[in-house]
Design a protein around this motif. Sequence first.
Motif, PDB file in Angstrom:
ATOM      1  N   ASN A 144      62.431  70.176  33.713  1.00 42.98           N
ATOM      2  CA  ASN A 144      61.505  70.642  32.690  1.00 42.98           C
ATOM      3  C   ASN A 144      62.149  70.641  31.296  1.00 42.98           C
ATOM      4  N   LYS A 169      49.967  63.204  37.417  1.00 42.03           N
ATOM      5  CA  LYS A 169      51.065  63.631  36.550  1.00 42.03           C
ATOM      6  C   LYS A 169      52.399  63.196  37.152  1.00 42.03           C
ATOM      7  N   GLU A 222      55.456  64.174  38.681  1.00 40.91           N
ATOM      8  CA  GLU A 222      56.034  65.300  39.397  1.00 40.91           C
ATOM      9  C   GLU A 222      57.040  64.751  40.386  1.00 40.91           C
ATOM     10  N   GLU A 250      56.752  62.334  43.722  1.00 43.33           N
ATOM     11  CA  GLU A 250      55.426  61.706  43.791  1.00 43.33           C
ATOM     12  C   GLU A 250      55.506  60.210  43.501  1.00 43.33           C
TER      13      GLU A 250
END
Length: 152
Positions: A68, A41, A43, A46
Amino acid sequence: MENQNFAEAGMLIRKPVSEVFEAFVNPEVTTNFWFTKSSGKLEEGEEITWTWEMYGLDVPVRVSDVVNNEKIEIEWGNYDDMTRVVFTLKKISENETFVNVVNDLFKGNTDDMKKQIRDSTGGFNLVMAGCKAWLEHGINLNLIKDRFPMGK
């Protein structure tokens, strides 16, 4: 003079912002309209790999910033020539989200940059249309797969 070396695409998607945001950060959704595989995903902090199996293409993706339901910022491409992509999501109503994507920091001579900007603009317009079709109607239009039916 303002920097004009960027690609931009945008689309109104008639779904809640949380659902649209999830479509871009969660490869279980994104693989229905963009790449075919992902190592994880999106994130913040990362580094993952996106794969387009039909083209035999793996692309490293560094996740710079995730807010978000508002913003996703990544760097992607060949390690020496990574560009920045910023997805901005704006809630229009409970069931409407406007997604804007800007790809910039292209490198190379003027002709190289023009080609990259042209390709990116076309590509991200297809991604936006594919996302809209998937989220609103559950249809995978195969837009990315069919862009280069004989391979790139």
